[in-house]
Write a protein that holds these residues in place. Structure first.
Motif, PDB file in Angstrom:
ATOM      1  N   PRO A   1       0.811  -1.223   0.000  1.00 54.87           N
ATOM      2  CA  PRO A   1       0.000   0.000   0.000  1.00 54.87           C
ATOM      3  C   PRO A   1       0.846   1.275   0.000  1.00 54.87           C
ATOM      4  O   PRO A   1       0.426   2.296  -0.540  1.00 54.87           O
ATOM      5  N   ARG A   2       2.030   1.236   0.566  1.00 58.97           N
ATOM      6  CA  ARG A   2       2.906   2.412   0.574  1.00 58.97           C
ATOM      7  C   ARG A   2       3.340   2.826  -0.829  1.00 58.97           C
ATOM      8  O   ARG A   2       3.689   3.977  -1.073  1.00 58.97           O
TER       9      ARG A   2
ATOM     10  N   LEU B   1      -6.480   8.873 -10.452  1.00 57.38           N
ATOM     11  CA  LEU B   1      -6.703   7.626 -11.192  1.00 57.38           C
ATOM     12  C   LEU B   1      -5.534   6.656 -11.025  1.00 57.38           C
ATOM     13  O   LEU B   1      -5.750   5.446 -10.901  1.00 57.38           O
ATOM     14  N   ALA B   2      -4.310   7.178 -11.002  1.00 57.06           N
ATOM     15  CA  ALA B   2      -3.154   6.303 -10.770  1.00 57.06           C
ATOM     16  C   ALA B   2      -3.256   5.638  -9.399  1.00 57.06           C
ATOM     17  O   ALA B   2      -2.969   4.444  -9.253  1.00 57.06           O
ATOM     18  N   SER B   3      -3.696   6.392  -8.406  1.00 57.50           N
ATOM     19  CA  SER B   3      -3.875   5.816  -7.070  1.00 57.50           C
ATOM     20  C   SER B   3      -4.843   4.641  -7.100  1.00 57.50           C
ATOM     21  O   SER B   3      -4.598   3.592  -6.480  1.00 57.50           O
ATOM     22  N   GLU B   4      -5.930   4.804  -7.819  1.00 52.67           N
ATOM     23  CA  GLU B   4      -6.931   3.738  -7.911  1.00 52.67           C
ATOM     24  C   GLU B   4      -6.371   2.507  -8.617  1.00 52.67           C
ATOM     25  O   GLU B   4      -6.537   1.381  -8.157  1.00 52.67           O
ATOM     26  N   VAL B   5      -5.709   2.723  -9.755  1.00 52.14           N
ATOM     27  CA  VAL B   5      -5.207   1.595 -10.536  1.00 52.14           C
ATOM     28  C   VAL B   5      -4.043   0.904  -9.822  1.00 52.14           C
ATOM     29  O   VAL B   5      -3.946  -0.330  -9.821  1.00 52.14           O
ATOM     30  N   ILE B   6      -3.169   1.670  -9.185  1.00 47.55           N
ATOM     31  CA  ILE B   6      -2.062   1.071  -8.431  1.00 47.55           C
ATOM     32  C   ILE B   6      -2.598   0.292  -7.240  1.00 47.55           C
ATOM     33  O   ILE B   6      -2.122  -0.812  -6.941  1.00 47.55           O
TER      34      ILE B   6
ATOM     35  N   VAL C   1      -1.972  -3.653  -6.375  1.00 44.52           N
ATOM     36  CA  VAL C   1      -1.466  -4.125  -5.080  1.00 44.52           C
ATOM     37  C   VAL C   1      -2.433  -5.135  -4.461  1.00 44.52           C
ATOM     38  O   VAL C   1      -2.025  -6.197  -3.981  1.00 44.52           O
ATOM     39  N   VAL C   2      -3.716  -4.825  -4.496  1.00 38.44           N
ATOM     40  CA  VAL C   2      -4.719  -5.663  -3.816  1.00 38.44           C
ATOM     41  C   VAL C   2      -5.085  -6.900  -4.627  1.00 38.44           C
ATOM     42  O   VAL C   2      -5.198  -7.998  -4.080  1.00 38.44           O
ATOM     43  N   HIS C   3      -5.280  -6.735  -5.930  1.00 38.62           N
ATOM     44  CA  HIS C   3      -5.810  -7.830  -6.746  1.00 38.62           C
ATOM     45  C   HIS C   3      -4.779  -8.469  -7.672  1.00 38.62           C
ATOM     46  O   HIS C   3      -5.029  -9.544  -8.207  1.00 38.62           O
TER      47      HIS C   3
ATOM     48  N   GLY D   1       2.869  -9.882  -7.824  1.00 36.83           N
ATOM     49  CA  GLY D   1       4.216  -9.450  -8.163  1.00 36.83           C
ATOM     50  C   GLY D   1       4.411  -7.952  -8.045  1.00 36.83           C
ATOM     51  O   GLY D   1       3.583  -7.227  -7.492  1.00 36.83           O
ATOM     52  N   MET D   2       5.520  -7.515  -8.581  1.00 40.23           N
ATOM     53  CA  MET D   2       5.887  -6.107  -8.529  1.00 40.23           C
ATOM     54  C   MET D   2       4.918  -5.284  -9.377  1.00 40.23           C
ATOM     55  O   MET D   2       4.306  -5.789 -10.316  1.00 40.23           O
ATOM     56  N   VAL D   3       4.814  -3.999  -9.025  1.00 40.04           N
ATOM     57  CA  VAL D   3       3.919  -3.081  -9.730  1.00 40.04           C
ATOM     58  C   VAL D   3       4.787  -2.140 -10.563  1.00 40.04           C
ATOM     59  O   VAL D   3       5.656  -1.456 -10.032  1.00 40.04           O
TER      60      VAL D   3
END
Length: 128
Positions: free
Chosen positions: A10-11, A44-49, A53-55, A58-60
């Motif tokens: 989440p960070r 929007l980036a916050s939502e997609v990132i 992370v949640v769904h 691996g690395m983002v």
């Protein structure tokens, strides 16, 4: 083009927001990109990132670039399968509206599946 690889934490959302803000600052200063466009990109980036992370798995991977002089494009990739869904939400639901916001606020968006059984990139564009 700006690219960064972040851990599935989440960070990473806050780190990505800060990096996107810094990367866009010269464009804003030169009046090539509006402040409102950057704010929409951050939301929007916050939502997609968060979805990655949640769904995802691996690395983002986060990428940001200008498309000619007409749009700002953000791409978020992970190694998980599945596609993002715009689902019907109850009025009292506390989550699940991220992709609906992407649909509403972006000029274009989509999902590209990577080669192989896993992996996807969710991207969106905002007019500049």
């Amino acid at each position: 083009m700006f690219q960064v690889v972040l851990p599935p934490s989440p960070r990473s959302v806050g780190v990505a927001r800060w990096l996107i803000t810094e990367w866009c600052a010269p464009w804003v200063k030169a009046s090539e990109v509006e402040d409102d466009t950057v704010e929409a990109a951050l939301l929007l980036a916050s939502e997609v990132i968060t979805n990655a992370v949640v769904h995802g798995e691996g690395m983002v991977h986060v990428a940001l670039r200008r498309v000619d002089t007409t749009a700002l494009r953000v791409e978020v990739s992970d190694e998980g399968g599945g596609l993002p869904l715009i689902g019907a939400q109850r009025d009292d639901a506390e989550s699940g509206r991220g992709i609906a916001m992407v649909e509403m606020l972006s000029s274009r968006w989509g999902t590209d599946l990577d080669v192989g059984p896993l992996g996807k990139t969710v991207w969106f564009e905002l007019p500049t």
